[in-house]
Design a protein around this motif. Structure first.
Motif, PDB file in Angstrom:
ATOM      1  N   THR A   1       0.843  -1.200   0.000  1.00 40.82           N
ATOM      2  CA  THR A   1       0.000   0.000   0.000  1.00 40.82           C
ATOM      3  C   THR A   1       0.875   1.245   0.000  1.00 40.82           C
ATOM      4  O   THR A   1       0.725   2.114  -0.847  1.00 40.82           O
ATOM      5  CB  THR A   1      -0.942   0.012   1.220  1.00 40.82           C
TER       6      THR A   1
ATOM      7  N   TYR B   1       6.045   4.597  -2.488  1.00 39.86           N
ATOM      8  CA  TYR B   1       5.550   5.307  -3.665  1.00 39.86           C
ATOM      9  C   TYR B   1       5.721   6.813  -3.461  1.00 39.86           C
ATOM     10  O   TYR B   1       5.335   7.345  -2.409  1.00 39.86           O
ATOM     11  CB  TYR B   1       4.070   5.014  -3.878  1.00 39.86           C
TER      12      TYR B   1
ATOM     13  N   ILE C   1       2.652   8.635  -2.312  1.00 38.67           N
ATOM     14  CA  ILE C   1       2.325   8.383  -0.908  1.00 38.67           C
ATOM     15  C   ILE C   1       3.207   9.236   0.004  1.00 38.67           C
ATOM     16  O   ILE C   1       2.724   9.842   0.973  1.00 38.67           O
ATOM     17  CB  ILE C   1       2.505   6.890  -0.562  1.00 38.67           C
TER      18      ILE C   1
ATOM     19  N   PHE D   1      -6.944   3.271   3.582  1.00 36.46           N
ATOM     20  CA  PHE D   1      -6.206   2.921   2.371  1.00 36.46           C
ATOM     21  C   PHE D   1      -5.696   1.492   2.521  1.00 36.46           C
ATOM     22  O   PHE D   1      -5.037   1.166   3.512  1.00 36.46           O
ATOM     23  CB  PHE D   1      -5.005   3.849   2.167  1.00 36.46           C
TER      24      PHE D   1
ATOM     25  N   ASP E   1      -4.825  -2.544   0.139  1.00 37.41           N
ATOM     26  CA  ASP E   1      -4.592  -3.139  -1.180  1.00 37.41           C
ATOM     27  C   ASP E   1      -5.083  -4.566  -1.319  1.00 37.41           C
ATOM     28  O   ASP E   1      -5.157  -5.089  -2.428  1.00 37.41           O
ATOM     29  CB  ASP E   1      -3.082  -3.131  -1.483  1.00 37.41           C
TER      30      ASP E   1
ATOM     31  N   ILE F   1      -5.527   0.863  -3.044  1.00 42.35           N
ATOM     32  CA  ILE F   1      -4.271   1.069  -3.761  1.00 42.35           C
ATOM     33  C   ILE F   1      -4.069  -0.121  -4.697  1.00 42.35           C
ATOM     34  O   ILE F   1      -4.057  -1.270  -4.257  1.00 42.35           O
ATOM     35  CB  ILE F   1      -3.080   1.198  -2.794  1.00 42.35           C
TER      36      ILE F   1
ATOM     37  N   GLN G   1     -10.178   4.014  -6.344  1.00 46.35           N
ATOM     38  CA  GLN G   1      -8.935   3.279  -6.505  1.00 46.35           C
ATOM     39  C   GLN G   1      -7.863   4.245  -6.984  1.00 46.35           C
ATOM     40  O   GLN G   1      -8.125   5.160  -7.765  1.00 46.35           O
ATOM     41  CB  GLN G   1      -9.074   2.109  -7.470  1.00 46.35           C
TER      42      GLN G   1
END
Length: 663
Positions: A218, A290, A293, A369, A371, A388, A416
């Motif tokens: 995530t 990321y 993020i 959040f 995944d 995510i 998403q």
């Protein structure tokens, strides 16, 4: 159900000696100890010898009676029962180890400790103790016995929900007592209470909004648990397997509370504290969060009414190190699992219960959040849900089905976010971008922050006086002036911008031939330098000299900065030689924040800034117009009271490029 711990191992490994030590150490009001063989002997007039003389088919009944009596005793006394016994015994006739456990053992035992001592040591112990009447076995035969028994216990424990931990030689008594104390007090309710307390201490008093986020896959594409066991299998190949977690969670326990407790025991037994810490550091160095993020978290960390809570089933210690490397450790509350010493495990149910706790008892508005299917219960409990979506090759393959069920049967409504943006989105969910202004606006409940830029100037320093002299000298123009601007840009970059953005330590080759660590700008490869044409170019080259891995872009108008210049980046450095009214800077920042990247950290670098622009009676036109933009720094070589609306010979751009005669 009472807690009953079986202590297993091949004959001669030291089970009885360990029990004697524990009897002298543990509180007798909380723990009871017995030898399984002695308990069996209590049911027969001739004791254990009578039992040993029975036919094989007659013995199981007495084994069952013994373990049932132990279980009943533990239930009645409310003590933890600790029992030494065997799952297998060596058959001289068949020359192999044969199972001797009963179904009642599997029904009564809640935990098993396996005493694993090298076979050559056990073989010698057996020879040194002939009074026990044990057959003489070679180290190879003992290895076969031990491996068969360990394999059998692993399978049976997972099929019957029994927690299994291996005690490696030399046995550390303190570690054993810690495990037993943990077994005594631990349950699902206690686990949740510990996680809630950790969460409660981390929440801001005045927080109204919470970003509740999973970690593995995530915050980053990597799975820290998989990385850990991959590294462990290379470092300790005899005791660690790369597919350890896949085998565990893919087995009968699934992703249950018991499975996560078993994972914690595996982390506990694989390494001592120092080795575990070093392995976590190695894994953390392989994790790349990321960029979107990172930018989002830094932006939200500056909002006083927003809490950031990372709730991860993975290795909390690894994520502590990852967040620390990104400068986020103080801004984030981390609730994560790991070893037994961490004290709690994070299951899908715990994630959902923590989110429900924040909503119901702390009256927070939750953005969740995640995944994977483990995150779906948490997403359903939140006010707003964000899935995510990673690369197709690495993301959860079962998430599409889990989402379909959650949307169809439970009314889940979710966005998403596709990271990286080149990945294919999942079907049925609206796509959003973390860097969109509208998305950030929604998170902040339509209250855009009024932070304004932070101004850093070097006006009165000796370095500035030296660097600014050729820039102010009317006799200096063309290449010489461009070089002066370049030197000023390099100075501002290394002295001020580096302090603002921080440094990282890449590996370099030392001149003496060994590997060492050097320094470069933090996320230098994810930094974009934009030279505002044409006057900003020479100074921008100086900034680029200091940060050679940064992307370099020319821009005359804000629209010259494209999405691909900033996508995946973390920092934007805008460079101009002179800021007079600040109009151009405001237009660039406004366009970028409103249309391309709402949370990117922006640093403006300039040779000279007109003082009234930032410190006038009205608060400075530039500062005033940028009050709605957080995470903006302005770095100036100097402030000046002079207005810089130049023409002909005084225009900086003309002087830089010897075009004053064309003005």
């Amino acid at each position: 159900m009472p807690t009953v711990v079986g202590v297993y191992g091949v004959s001669g490994c030291g089970k009885t000696f360990l029990l004697d030590q524990l009897k002298q150490t543990m509180d007798p009001d909380l723990f009871s100890f017995c030898d399984g063989s002695e308990m069996i002997g209590n049911f027969l007039p001739g004791g254990l010898k009578e039992f040993q003389g029975m036919k094989d088919e007659e013995q199981p009944m007495y084994r069952q009676r013994a373990i049932d009596a132990i279980g009943s005793s533990a239930l009645g006394s409310k003590k933890v029962g600790i029992v030494a016994g065997h799952a297998m015994l060596w058959s001289e006739e068949e020359e192999k180890a044969l199972p001797v456990y009963t179904q009642n053992d599997l029904n009564v035992f809640t935990h098993i400790l396996y005493v694993d001592v090298p076979s050559d040591i056990v073989a010698q112990r057996r020879l040194d103790d002939p009074g026990k009447g044990r057959p003489v076995l070679t180290a190879t035969q003992l290895d076969d016995w031990k491996n068969e028994e360990k394999s059998l216990l692993q399978r049976l424990s997972r099929e019957h929900g029994i927690l299994l931990s291996t005690l490696q030689h030399p046995i550390q008594l303190g570690k054993v007592t810690t495990l037993l104390d943990n077994f005594r007090i631990y349950c699902r309710h206690y686990n949740l209470s510990l996680a809630k307390e950790e969460l409660r201490q981390g929440l801001k008093v005045d927080g109204r909004i919470v970003l509740a986020m999973d970690a593995d896959k995530t915050l980053a594409a990597e799975d820290t648990g998989m990385l850990f066991w991959s590294a462990a299998s290379k470092k300790w190949p005899s005791v660690a397997a790369e597919d350890t977690l896949k085998t565990l969670f893919g087995g009968p326990l699934g992703y249950s509370y018991t499975a996560f407790r078993q994972a914690a025991l595996l982390y506990e037994e694989i390494a001592n504290d120092q080795d575990f810490e070093e392995m976590c550091q190695e894994v953390a160095s392989q994790v790349s969060m990321y960029p979107d993020i990172i930018s989002l978290l830094h932006f939200m960390a500056e909002q006083g009414h927003v809490d950031i809570v990372i709730i991860t089933s993975g290795l909390g210690r690894v994520w502590e190190k990852v967040l620390e490397s990104e400068g986020l450790s103080e801004a984030v509350t981390l609730i994560g699992g790991g070893r037994i010493s961490v004290a709690f495990v994070i299951t899908a149910a715990v994630k959902a219960q923590l989110v429900d706790y924040m909503r119901s008892h702390r009256e927070r508005y939750i953005w969740a959040f995640g995944d994977s299917p483990l995150d779906v219960p948490m997403l359903q409990k939140a006010d707003r849900a964000v899935v995510i979506v990673g690369d197709e090759l690495t993301r959860s393959r079962t998430m599409d089905a889990a989402l379909k069920t959650a949307v169809t049967d439970h009314g889940l409504r979710a966005f998403q976010v596709v990271l990286p943006s080149t990945a294919l989105p999942r079907p049925g969910l609206r796509v959003a971008r973390l860097t969109e202004r509208s998305f950030i606006f929604d998170i902040l409940d339509h209250q855009w922050p009024n932070a304004g830029p932070q101004l850093v100037t070097a006006t009165d320093t000796s370095a500035t006086k030296l660097l600014a002299t050729p820039m102010r000298n009317s006799a200096v123009a063309g290449p010489e002036l461009r070089e002066a601007h370049r030197r000023a840009g390099h100075h501002l970059a290394t002295t001020y911008v580096a302090d603002i953005l921080g440094l990282e330590q890449p590996e370099i080759q030392h001149v003496l031939g060994r590997e060492t660590r050097g320094y470069q700008l933090r996320h230098e490869k994810k930094t974009t330098i934009v030279a505002l044409m044409r006057g900003g170019e020479p100074m921008a080259f100086g900034v680029n000299d200091a940060f050679p891995h940064a992307m370099f872009v020319h821009a005359k108008d804000p629209q010259d900065v494209k999405m691909h210049h900033l996508e995946g980046q973390l920092t934007l450095i805008l460079v101009d030689s002179v800021i007079n009214t600040g109009k151009s800077i405001v237009e660039f920042i406004g366009y970028i924040r409103n249309h391309i990247y709402a949370t990117i950290h922006i640093v403006v670098v300039a040779g000279v800034v007109q003082a009234k622009c930032v410190t006038g009676d009205d608060g400075g036109s530039l500062i005033r117009q940028l009050t709605s933009f957080a995470r903006v720094h302005i770095v100036a070589l100097r402030l000046s009271e002079t207005s810089f609306v130049g023409s002909r010979q005084t225009d900086t751009g003309n002087r830089l490029f010897n075009t004053t005669h064309l003005a």
